[in-house]
Scaffold this motif. Structure first.
Motif, short mmCIF file in Angstrom:
data_model
loop_
_atom_site.label_atom_id
_atom_site.label_comp_id
_atom_site.label_asym_id
_atom_site.label_seq_id
_atom_site.Cartn_x
_atom_site.Cartn_y
_atom_site.Cartn_z
N TRP A 42 -5.05 -7.34 -5.55
CA TRP A 42 -5.46 -6.17 -5.59
C TRP A 42 -4.68 -5.20 -4.64
O TRP A 42 -4.18 -5.44 -3.43
CB TRP A 42 -7.17 -6.06 -5.09
CG TRP A 42 -7.76 -6.81 -6.12
CD1 TRP A 42 -7.90 -8.14 -6.37
CD2 TRP A 42 -8.58 -6.16 -7.23
NE1 TRP A 42 -8.90 -8.43 -7.29
CE2 TRP A 42 -9.13 -7.23 -7.93
CE3 TRP A 42 -8.96 -4.84 -7.61
CZ2 TRP A 42 -9.88 -6.90 -8.84
CZ3 TRP A 42 -9.61 -4.52 -8.69
CH2 TRP A 42 -10.40 -5.71 -9.38
N GLU A 43 -5.04 -3.85 -4.67
CA GLU A 43 -4.71 -2.59 -3.85
C GLU A 43 -5.68 -1.52 -3.60
O GLU A 43 -6.28 -1.41 -4.31
CB GLU A 43 -3.40 -2.22 -4.42
CG GLU A 43 -2.73 -0.78 -3.48
CD GLU A 43 -1.85 -0.02 -4.30
OE1 GLU A 43 -0.78 -0.63 -4.62
OE2 GLU A 43 -1.92 0.92 -4.48
N TYR A 44 -5.52 -1.38 -2.07
CA TYR A 44 -6.19 0.15 -1.86
C TYR A 44 -5.46 0.94 -1.22
O TYR A 44 -4.34 0.43 -0.64
CB TYR A 44 -7.60 -0.40 -1.04
CG TYR A 44 -7.36 -0.81 0.34
CD1 TYR A 44 -7.30 -0.06 1.32
CD2 TYR A 44 -7.51 -2.34 0.37
CE1 TYR A 44 -6.99 -0.51 2.70
CE2 TYR A 44 -7.28 -3.00 1.77
CZ TYR A 44 -6.97 -1.89 2.87
OH TYR A 44 -6.82 -2.31 4.13
N GLN A 45 -5.50 2.19 -1.12
CA GLN A 45 -4.88 3.19 -0.80
C GLN A 45 -5.51 3.91 0.49
O GLN A 45 -6.83 4.49 0.40
CB GLN A 45 -4.24 4.38 -1.65
CG GLN A 45 -3.66 3.67 -2.78
CD GLN A 45 -4.59 3.31 -4.10
OE1 GLN A 45 -5.40 3.91 -4.27
NE2 GLN A 45 -4.25 2.05 -4.59
N VAL A 46 -5.11 4.07 1.72
CA VAL A 46 -5.67 4.85 2.76
C VAL A 46 -4.77 6.09 2.91
O VAL A 46 -3.56 6.02 3.24
CB VAL A 46 -5.68 3.98 4.10
CG1 VAL A 46 -5.97 4.99 5.18
CG2 VAL A 46 -6.80 2.75 3.81
N GLY A 47 -5.31 7.24 3.01
CA GLY A 47 -4.78 8.39 3.30
C GLY A 47 -4.97 9.40 2.34
O GLY A 47 -5.82 9.27 1.30
N PRO A 48 -4.58 10.70 2.46
CA PRO A 48 -3.42 10.97 3.43
C PRO A 48 -4.35 11.00 4.85
O PRO A 48 -5.27 11.80 4.94
CB PRO A 48 -3.11 12.35 2.95
CG PRO A 48 -4.13 13.13 2.21
CD PRO A 48 -4.76 11.92 1.39
N SER A 49 -3.36 10.45 5.90
CA SER A 49 -4.04 10.61 7.15
C SER A 49 -2.69 11.08 7.98
O SER A 49 -1.69 10.86 7.82
CB SER A 49 -4.17 9.15 7.66
OG SER A 49 -5.38 8.69 6.78
N VAL A 50 -3.15 11.62 9.09
CA VAL A 50 -2.41 12.61 10.09
C VAL A 50 -1.94 11.58 11.23
O VAL A 50 -2.77 11.08 12.01
CB VAL A 50 -2.55 13.66 10.23
CG1 VAL A 50 -1.62 14.51 11.19
CG2 VAL A 50 -2.91 14.78 9.15
N GLY A 51 -0.79 11.21 11.41
CA GLY A 51 -0.30 10.78 12.62
C GLY A 51 -0.71 9.31 12.91
O GLY A 51 -0.89 8.43 12.21
N ILE A 52 -1.19 9.31 14.31
CA ILE A 52 -1.74 7.85 14.53
C ILE A 52 -2.77 7.48 13.90
O ILE A 52 -3.39 6.12 13.87
CB ILE A 52 -1.97 8.03 16.35
CG1 ILE A 52 -2.06 6.52 16.95
CG2 ILE A 52 -3.40 8.88 16.37
CD1 ILE A 52 -0.90 5.79 17.03
N SER A 53 -3.63 8.42 13.28
CA SER A 53 -4.89 7.90 12.82
C SER A 53 -4.62 7.26 11.44
O SER A 53 -5.46 6.44 11.05
CB SER A 53 -5.54 9.31 12.06
OG SER A 53 -5.01 10.16 11.11
N ALA A 54 -3.41 7.25 10.72
CA ALA A 54 -2.81 6.33 9.64
C ALA A 54 -3.01 4.92 10.08
O ALA A 54 -3.72 4.18 9.38
CB ALA A 54 -1.85 6.72 9.21
N GLY A 55 -2.70 4.70 11.26
CA GLY A 55 -2.46 3.14 11.88
C GLY A 55 -4.19 2.71 12.04
O GLY A 55 -4.56 1.65 11.74
N ASP A 56 -4.87 3.64 12.59
CA ASP A 56 -6.12 3.27 13.30
C ASP A 56 -7.07 2.86 11.83
O ASP A 56 -7.95 2.21 11.96
CB ASP A 56 -6.87 4.34 13.84
CG ASP A 56 -6.27 4.55 15.31
OD1 ASP A 56 -5.79 3.78 15.87
OD2 ASP A 56 -6.37 5.64 15.87
#
Length: 361
Positions: free
Chosen positions: A200-214
């Protein structure tokens, strides 16, 4: 009342002015997650990271410190709602420090944060959309969910985004994880079944900067906890099944303000995208080395991947290192998709490396 009902009753008891904070961190493997909980006094709203106390743990038990000097500090960095406990309980993404305040060797977040604080990066407002692929495994057989015991399903083709008992395995788990992420405050934008059955796959974002990693870290934690409750294993191995089966990646979509916006009467956004891709090409070996363990088993030039030996890019080309969407080409602005990161990649390393080599390079 059954044992299960008694346990659920106790878990639902009110806690008045108290709540629980689950501190989460990446362990010494660079991809494994650990967590432990502590009590805090609740206020009118959830506390910010700076309002939560720095904590510590036994680093000798997580591969992050020797037994003779085992104390590692946990510094809160991001707060999310806890979908498992509910109420005012929270999840806290932390990174790890030595008692003297220096980041420990496995703390990749600290270096990433320094890059994202650079004014040149801040001014470009880097957006990320991360596509996390994963494989659900039967806990007893360690074989993909829905596969015949000691056997294989039919060839790939009918499983991607499919519907049906004989094609989709683990949908309830994926949907539960989806809802858990939304409740927690993760900027999850979608899910889909993948090409290999049980994947399976899920998508996170759009997220800005360091928040993408968190956000990716806490989303992985929520996935592991959801699978734990379901009695199923979750694998982030980039090639869980050898042979004619797709691997698992963590495609990372990226754009800067200059890429997303074209000046009137120009295709300056497109020009910025092409210039960024050219910079990635020059640093191909550096990126491949940082894009996840075991990725050489996945990046073979087959199964919707480019060979790790050479950099390539193309419009709508899922066999390239970097893909650009058809709409982006038409509009003259938009984003690019780096298809090289593996499913077990470190999101702080990958996102900051892209920003460093495109914006600061």
């Amino acid at each position: 009342m059954s044992t299960y009902e008694r346990i659920e009753f106790l878990k639902s008891l009110p806690m008045d002015s108290k709540a629980i904070a689950e501190y989460i961190w990446i362990d010494g493997t660079g991809s494994g997650l650990r967590s432990k909980a502590r009590t805090f006094d609740t206020g009118k709203s959830a506390p910010s990271p700076s309002e939560l106390p720095i904590w510590n743990f036994d680093g000798s038990s997580t591969g992050q410190a020797p037994g003779t000097d085992s104390e590692v500090l946990l510094k809160p960095q991001a707060v999310f709602r806890d979908p498992f406990r509910g109420g005012k309980d929270i999840l806290v993404v932390c990174d790890c420090y030595e008692p003297n305040g220096n980041p420990i060797k496995t703390n990749t977040r600290a270096a990433a944060a320094a890059i994202f604080k650079d004014k040149r990066v801040v001014d470009e407002v880097p957006w990320y959309g991360i596509e996390q692929e994963y494989t659900l495994l039967n806990a007893e057989t360690r074989w993909p969910l829905g596969w015949p015991k000691n056997g294989y399903p039919g060839p790939q083709g009918p499983y991607y985004c499919a519907v049906g008992h004989d094609r989709m395995f683990g949908r309830d788990i994926c949907d539960a994880h989806y809802k858990a992420c939304l409740y927690a405050g993760v900027n999850i934008s979608g899910i889909n079944g993948e090409v290999m059955p049980g994947q399976w796959e899920y998508q996170v974002g759009p997220s800005v900067g360091i928040s993408a990693g968190d956000e990716l870290v806490v989303s992985r934690y929520l996935l592991e906890r959801t699978c734990e409750a379901a009695g199923v294993l979750c694998s982030l191995d980039p090639k869980p099944i050898p042979g004619d089966w797709n691997g698992a990646g963590c495609h990372t979509n990226f754009s800067t303000k200059s890429m997303r916006e074209s000046k009137p009467g120009t295709r300056s956004g497109w020009d910025a995208i092409v210039a960024g891709i050219d910079k990635l090409a020059l640093k191909h070996a550096e990126h491949i080395a940082a894009y996840g363990e075991g990725n050489e088993r996945r990046l073979t030039g087959r199964h919707e991947t480019a060979s790790m030996e050479a950099f390539s890019w193309g419009v709508a080309n899922r066999g390239a290192s970097v893909r650009v969407g058809r709409n982006t080409e038409t509009d003259g602005c938009g984003y690019m998709e780096d298809r090289r990161p593996s499913s077990n990649m470190d999101p702080y390393v990958v996102t900051s490396l892209i920003a460093k080599n495109i914006i600061l390079g």
